[in-house]
Scaffold this active site. Structure first.
Site, PDB file in Angstrom:
ATOM      1  N   GLU A 126       0.819  -1.208   0.000  1.00 25.81           N
ATOM      2  CA  GLU A 126       0.000   0.000   0.000  1.00 25.81           C
ATOM      3  C   GLU A 126       0.859   1.268   0.000  1.00 25.81           C
ATOM      4  O   GLU A 126       0.542   2.242  -0.684  1.00 25.81           O
ATOM      5  CB  GLU A 126      -0.913   0.038   1.238  1.00 25.81           C
ATOM      6  CG  GLU A 126      -2.019  -1.009   1.276  1.00 25.81           C
ATOM      7  CD  GLU A 126      -1.565  -2.336   1.888  1.00 25.81           C
ATOM      8  OE1 GLU A 126      -0.347  -2.589   2.000  1.00 25.81           O
ATOM      9  OE2 GLU A 126      -2.447  -3.134   2.244  1.00 25.81           O
ATOM     10  N   SER A 168      23.393  -6.425 -20.426  1.00 31.28           N
ATOM     11  CA  SER A 168      22.010  -6.131 -20.781  1.00 31.28           C
ATOM     12  C   SER A 168      21.931  -4.928 -21.699  1.00 31.28           C
ATOM     13  O   SER A 168      22.737  -3.996 -21.602  1.00 31.28           O
ATOM     14  CB  SER A 168      21.182  -5.890 -19.518  1.00 31.28           C
ATOM     15  OG  SER A 168      21.713  -4.840 -18.766  1.00 31.28           O
ATOM     16  N   GLU A 172      20.364  -9.913 -22.957  1.00 30.09           N
ATOM     17  CA  GLU A 172      19.601 -10.396 -21.785  1.00 30.09           C
ATOM     18  C   GLU A 172      18.105 -10.056 -21.766  1.00 30.09           C
ATOM     19  O   GLU A 172      17.530  -9.858 -20.700  1.00 30.09           O
ATOM     20  CB  GLU A 172      20.253  -9.884 -20.477  1.00 30.09           C
ATOM     21  CG  GLU A 172      21.711 -10.267 -20.325  1.00 30.09           C
ATOM     22  CD  GLU A 172      22.372  -9.708 -19.046  1.00 30.09           C
ATOM     23  OE1 GLU A 172      21.663  -9.494 -18.055  1.00 30.09           O
ATOM     24  OE2 GLU A 172      23.591  -9.503 -19.069  1.00 30.09           O
ATOM     25  N   TRP A 185      21.516 -12.142  -3.134  1.00 30.54           N
ATOM     26  CA  TRP A 185      20.203 -11.569  -3.429  1.00 30.54           C
ATOM     27  C   TRP A 185      19.073 -12.568  -3.254  1.00 30.54           C
ATOM     28  O   TRP A 185      17.984 -12.411  -3.785  1.00 30.54           O
ATOM     29  CB  TRP A 185      20.225 -10.926  -4.833  1.00 30.54           C
ATOM     30  CG  TRP A 185      21.185  -9.770  -4.879  1.00 30.54           C
ATOM     31  CD1 TRP A 185      21.783  -9.154  -3.813  1.00 30.54           C
ATOM     32  CD2 TRP A 185      21.682  -9.088  -6.041  1.00 30.54           C
ATOM     33  NE1 TRP A 185      22.623  -8.137  -4.239  1.00 30.54           N
ATOM     34  CE2 TRP A 185      22.572  -8.076  -5.610  1.00 30.54           C
ATOM     35  CE3 TRP A 185      21.466  -9.237  -7.423  1.00 30.54           C
ATOM     36  CZ2 TRP A 185      23.241  -7.217  -6.483  1.00 30.54           C
ATOM     37  CZ3 TRP A 185      22.130  -8.373  -8.304  1.00 30.54           C
ATOM     38  CH2 TRP A 185      22.991  -7.374  -7.828  1.00 30.54           C
ATOM     39  N   GLU A 193      29.224  -6.837  -1.250  1.00 32.39           N
ATOM     40  CA  GLU A 193      28.043  -6.675  -0.385  1.00 32.39           C
ATOM     41  C   GLU A 193      28.011  -7.658   0.771  1.00 32.39           C
ATOM     42  O   GLU A 193      27.504  -7.346   1.829  1.00 32.39           O
ATOM     43  CB  GLU A 193      26.757  -6.901  -1.187  1.00 32.39           C
ATOM     44  CG  GLU A 193      26.438  -5.769  -2.099  1.00 32.39           C
ATOM     45  CD  GLU A 193      25.075  -5.941  -2.743  1.00 32.39           C
ATOM     46  OE1 GLU A 193      24.277  -6.768  -2.274  1.00 32.39           O
ATOM     47  OE2 GLU A 193      24.842  -5.225  -3.719  1.00 32.39           O
ATOM     48  N   HIS A 251      32.409  -9.147 -13.785  1.00 30.10           N
ATOM     49  CA  HIS A 251      31.997  -7.745 -13.684  1.00 30.10           C
ATOM     50  C   HIS A 251      31.595  -7.451 -12.246  1.00 30.10           C
ATOM     51  O   HIS A 251      30.863  -8.211 -11.620  1.00 30.10           O
ATOM     52  CB  HIS A 251      30.827  -7.473 -14.635  1.00 30.10           C
ATOM     53  CG  HIS A 251      30.146  -6.180 -14.357  1.00 30.10           C
ATOM     54  ND1 HIS A 251      30.742  -4.972 -14.608  1.00 30.10           N
ATOM     55  CD2 HIS A 251      28.937  -5.901 -13.808  1.00 30.10           C
ATOM     56  CE1 HIS A 251      29.908  -4.002 -14.220  1.00 30.10           C
ATOM     57  NE2 HIS A 251      28.824  -4.536 -13.733  1.00 30.10           N
ATOM     58  N   HIS A 302      24.403   5.059 -14.925  1.00 33.59           N
ATOM     59  CA  HIS A 302      23.347   5.366 -13.965  1.00 33.59           C
ATOM     60  C   HIS A 302      22.682   6.693 -14.275  1.00 33.59           C
ATOM     61  O   HIS A 302      21.723   7.080 -13.620  1.00 33.59           O
ATOM     62  CB  HIS A 302      23.907   5.352 -12.540  1.00 33.59           C
ATOM     63  CG  HIS A 302      24.560   4.042 -12.212  1.00 33.59           C
ATOM     64  ND1 HIS A 302      25.887   3.798 -12.474  1.00 33.59           N
ATOM     65  CD2 HIS A 302      24.051   2.893 -11.709  1.00 33.59           C
ATOM     66  CE1 HIS A 302      26.177   2.551 -12.113  1.00 33.59           C
ATOM     67  NE2 HIS A 302      25.081   1.987 -11.652  1.00 33.59           N
ATOM     68  N   CYS A 334      28.289  -0.500 -16.338  1.00 33.61           N
ATOM     69  CA  CYS A 334      27.342  -1.518 -15.883  1.00 33.61           C
ATOM     70  C   CYS A 334      26.407  -1.853 -17.044  1.00 33.61           C
ATOM     71  O   CYS A 334      26.568  -1.312 -18.139  1.00 33.61           O
ATOM     72  CB  CYS A 334      26.569  -1.024 -14.657  1.00 33.61           C
ATOM     73  SG  CYS A 334      25.750  -2.350 -13.731  1.00 33.61           S
TER      74      CYS A 334
HETATM   75  N1  GLN Z   1      25.174  -8.578 -16.939  1.00 36.05           N
HETATM   76  C1  GLN Z   1      24.363  -7.762 -16.078  1.00 36.05           C
HETATM   77  C2  GLN Z   1      23.755  -6.635 -16.873  1.00 36.05           C
HETATM   78  O1  GLN Z   1      24.384  -6.185 -17.788  1.00 36.05           O
HETATM   79  C3  GLN Z   1      25.163  -7.177 -14.947  1.00 36.05           C
HETATM   80  C4  GLN Z   1      24.294  -6.355 -14.045  1.00 36.05           C
HETATM   81  C5  GLN Z   1      24.998  -5.850 -12.815  1.00 36.05           C
HETATM   82  O2  GLN Z   1      26.179  -5.724 -12.773  1.00 36.05           O
HETATM   83  N2  GLN Z   1      24.255  -5.511 -11.793  1.00 36.05           N
HETATM   84  O3  GLN Z   1      22.673  -6.162 -16.592  1.00 36.05           O
HETATM   85 ZN    ZN Z   2      27.195  -3.699 -12.844  1.00 40.70          ZN
END
Ligand code: GLN
Ligand code: ZN
Length: 770
Positions: free
Chosen positions: A22, A449, A500, A577, A621, A657, A709, A741
């Site tokens: 909610e 991706s 992806e 995760w 993490e 990566h 980002h 990324c």
């Molecule tokens: N291979 C993934 C992508 O390109 C890696 C994502 C990530 O590093 N969080 O989305």
């Molecule tokens: Zn990444």
């Protein structure tokens, strides 16, 4: 006047997004302008009072048993606002003020966000300057108290403590420049503001306030555990010496205290919480003993035992918890941490496999466990026999289940060598063999991706809803792959990816295909703000019934003469995760996932794929909060990764990566992954991190040269400059050119332009190297 004693059963906090999300809906509608402020506030109000009523029904029926750890966006942000650590001096905090800090607006950048201890929750990082003033703004808490009272509940206001707020803050830019200020230097001033908030609560007739100081259970850069404990002890002695305050329930979730234990108890809070969950005890085997000793010296403090593990989803071993409680001599029971890290209730899951459904406890079920353990410690076990019976059944059936004892998996894992494993031949030799791949100088690639368009998401939804057949869905995805391949060829990228499009999420995709995981329908937990994730659950031994990625990779490779990179998520990230098992060490699951992925590597090779990337963005993490626990973590994490590539052919180029640039702490571990190529985030730190590379880091490296980002399109010049900066620390034979990324959150237009500029920048640099 005699004061209410601390309740014997409580929790540290409760999921705040709502059983049907909610709060998420209300927030997103309000931000989008679809509902006005009163409508938003009334939705949030209903959610809060409904939650209090639910908690009371579940057994938190004593005054002050219910923590009001509510927040529109984040508890650190709301605490920081309440004690005036983020500027502002109006008594009340406005929604606009709060959301601008959290999300930014046209003129202001949002505050940073980062992980809350070793959880997947992200908090807003306050910025503290050397000369700012702190104005107490207790209005927010007073309104919560009143609102609850009107609905018939006596709740316990919640704040993150002053030491924790400052330990988790960063110095404001203006201050950081001279390098002298540590936010903790402002502790005395900030504490005065807490004192004023306490006074206001007292005046409103509040008898208990909860203040969380988890900073004391972790090691921090720049200050020793002993020194942090000294400062915390001093400030809490000061705060508690005042009469002008409610009784204080001081809490220390997320791990065990070292120096902080004696120091905080010496300040004599009226009640004190410790995390004595099994995982915490496993890392600190003396913890119970030290708690007993420390508490004996502080008889005026009520010890509240965080027995029920708030971080996993498993039905607890209640008999064992009672035993721990007896050993500590406590009558007061709580959770180890806030329940904000687990979903609301197992009752919302209608499609779990029947045999596992009884194994889980989410937030509501954990409250029943608290109630039952408290009753048993009070000599009233007969009143809670049913809850104990449920726990015993869960434990027994789990232990007996084939899911947790998969013989085929056991056999497979038994063939693995013990200790660290190493791919043969070594990198120096592999890299020569890999010259066969025929890659150009400074090869260009992407992280995996490509933009997840509306069309792809629509197709996935339609497929799930049965509106697209499997064949139609596959056709749709193949179309997308073909267009991604064509785009990369047109742009002149050297190592291609399939993009992806088939993955909803890089972990859930694999969890759904591997045996040993279950996924929930409603198991949402807050990641940050209004964002929730639905972590898969590792219920047993993990294995791979069939190939998971080869069909897509093979198809993509069939469309191009260039190399297409296979794309896997690594074992550490899959575990980080997901909700993990509590009946085996994490390393056991990590090994199992490692071999399952090794089989996938073999299948990819078989399908003609020569380059394979194993993403481990979560490697850092999971790093334990205490330095002393880190080496053994990195050992098993590195091993699990290495298992994936252990049998890869020498010619197969293994990439990895990682998604961050604060590399320092784990650079040796990253080197130890022994990948042939490592891509990392570097654009935002302007390649400075490359100076940290040491001799142990010999592999090829792709320091991201643009920040994905942000929707901003980086120019050719700026990327050229970054490449040249990178070349100062990395030999041209080792340097790769890539974004920092995956591109799934971006749009196609900006992606195409950015990548075109990236390739041009590379070409210009290569030209000048000749
Ligand atoms: N291979 C993934 C992508 O390109 C890696 C994502 C990530 O590093 N969080 O989305
Ligand atoms: Zn990444």
């Amino acid at each position: 006047m005699s004061q209410t004693p601390f309740p014997t059963k409580t929790i540290e906090g409760y999921p705040r997004v709502g059983a049907n999300r909610e709060l998420k809906r209300a927030l997103e509608s309000y931000w989008a302008g679809r509902i006005d402020r009163p409508t938003f506030e009334s939705a949030a109000h209903s959610l809060r009072v409904d939650t209090y009523a639910r908690l009371k029904d579940l057994g938190l029926d004593d005054d002050y048993a219910i923590p009001a750890d509510v927040a529109y966006y984040d508890q650190v942000l709301e605490t920081a606002l309440t004690v005036g650590a983020l500027g502002g001096d109006a008594e009340d905090v406005s929604l606009d003020e709060e959301f601008t800090l959290a999300r930014g607006n046209a003129d202001t950048a949002p505050l940073e966000m980062t992980k809350w201890f070793d959880t997947n929750y992200h908090y807003i990082v306050p910025e503290i300057s050397a000369d700012q003033s702190f104005t107490a703004r207790p209005q927010r808490l007073l309104k919560l108290v009143d609102e609850a009272r009107e609905a018939g509940h006596t709740i316990r206001p919640y704040l993150v403590g002053p030491v924790t707020v400052l330990a988790l803050s960063k110095a404001a830019e203006s201050t950081a420049a001279d390098g002298t200020t540590n936010p903790l230097d402002r502790l005395d001033d900030l504490a005065k503001s807490y004192a004023k908030v306490f006074a206001a609560l007292k005046e409103a007739g509040v008898e208990w306030v909860q203040v969380a100081e988890p900073a004391l259970v972790a090691d921090h850069i720049g200050i020793s555990d002993a020194e942090l404990a000294d400062r915390a002890g001093a400030i809490w002695t000061e705060l508690l010496s005042s009469e002008d305050r409610p009784q204080v329930y001081l809490t220390t979730p997320y791990g065990s205290l070292q120096a902080g234990l004696d120091k905080l108890l010496a300040a004599a809070p009226e009640a004190f919480q410790v995390d004595v969950s099994r995982p915490t005890q496993a890392l600190d085997s003396n913890y119970l003993g030290r708690i007993k000793e420390a508490v004996a010296k502080s008889p005026q403090t009520t010890l509240v035992a965080g027995l029920v593990d708030g971080r996993n989803v498993w039905a607890g071993d209640l008999n064992a918890l009672v035993q721990t409680g007896e050993e500590l001599g406590v009558k007061h029971v709580t959770t180890s941490v806030s329940l904000q890290h687990v979903p609301h209730t197992v009752e919302a899951e209608k499609n779990l496999p029947v045999d596992v459904a009884g194994w889980f406890s989410f937030a509501d079920e954990k409250i029943s466990e608290v109630v039952a353990v408290a009753a048993a410690l009070d000599g009233k076990r007969d009143e809670v026999e049913q809850t104990f019976a449920r726990s015993e059944r869960a434990l027994r059936t789990r232990k007996e289940s084939e899911r947790t004892h998969n013989e085929a998996v056991a056999k497979r894992v038994a063939t693995l060598p013990e200790g660290q494993v190493a791919r043969e031949p070594k990198f120096a030799e592999r890299t020569e063999i890999q010259e066969e791949l025929g890659l150009p100088k400074l090869p260009t690639t992407t992280i995996g991706s490509f933009p997840q368009t509306k069309q792809i998401r629509g197709a996935r939804a339609d497929h799930r809803a049965g509106k697209l057949t499997d064949e139609q869905y596959v056709e749709e995805l193949r179309g997308e792959i073909a267009s991604v391949i064509k785009l990369q060829e047109d742009l002149g990228i050297d190592v291609l990816v399939h993009g992806e499009p088939e993955r909803n999420d890089m972990v859930q995709y694999f969890a759904e295909l591997l045996d040993g995981f279950v996924v929930t329908e409603n198991g949402w937990v807050q990641s940050y703000g209004s964002r929730c994730t639905r972590p898969p659950i590792v219920v047993g031994d993990v294995s791979r019934p069939e190939a998971m990625t080869t069909e897509w990779a093979k198809y993509a490779q069939s469309l191009s003469d260039k190399h297409v990179k296979g794309m896997l998520t690594g074992p550490v990230t899959i575990l980080a995760w997901s909700f993990i098992r509590d009946d085996v060490h994490q390393s056991v699951s990590a090994d199992q996932i490692g071999v399952a992925l090794a089989d996938e590597v073999a299948d990819l090779e078989e399908s003609g794929i020569d380059i394979i990337q194993i993403d481990e963005p979560a490697l850092r993490e999971l790093l334990p909060l205490r330095e002393s626990d880190r080496a053994s973590y990195l050992d098993w994490a590195v091993r699990a990764f290495r298992l994936v590539s252990l049998e890869a052919k020498p010619k197969t180029q293994i990439h990895t990566h990682l998604c961050y640039s604060e590399f320092g702490q784990i650079i040796d571990a990253v080197a130890a992954l022994d990948a042939d190529v490592t891509s990392i985030e570097a654009a935002r730190s302007r390649m400075e991190l490359l100076e940290d590379l040491n001799d142990s880091f010999t592999s090829e490296i792709g320091p991201g040269i643009y920040d994905i980002h942000s929707p901003r399109i980086p120019s050719v010049e700026e990327m050229e400059e970054l490449i040249r900066a990178a070349l100062k620390n990395v030999d041209e034979k080792r340097l790769w050119i890539n974004p920092d990324c995956g591109l799934k959150t971006r749009g196609y237009k900006e992606t195409e332009e950015s990548l075109r500029n990236m390739v041009t920048a590379r070409n210009n640099v290569v030209e000048s190297l000749k």
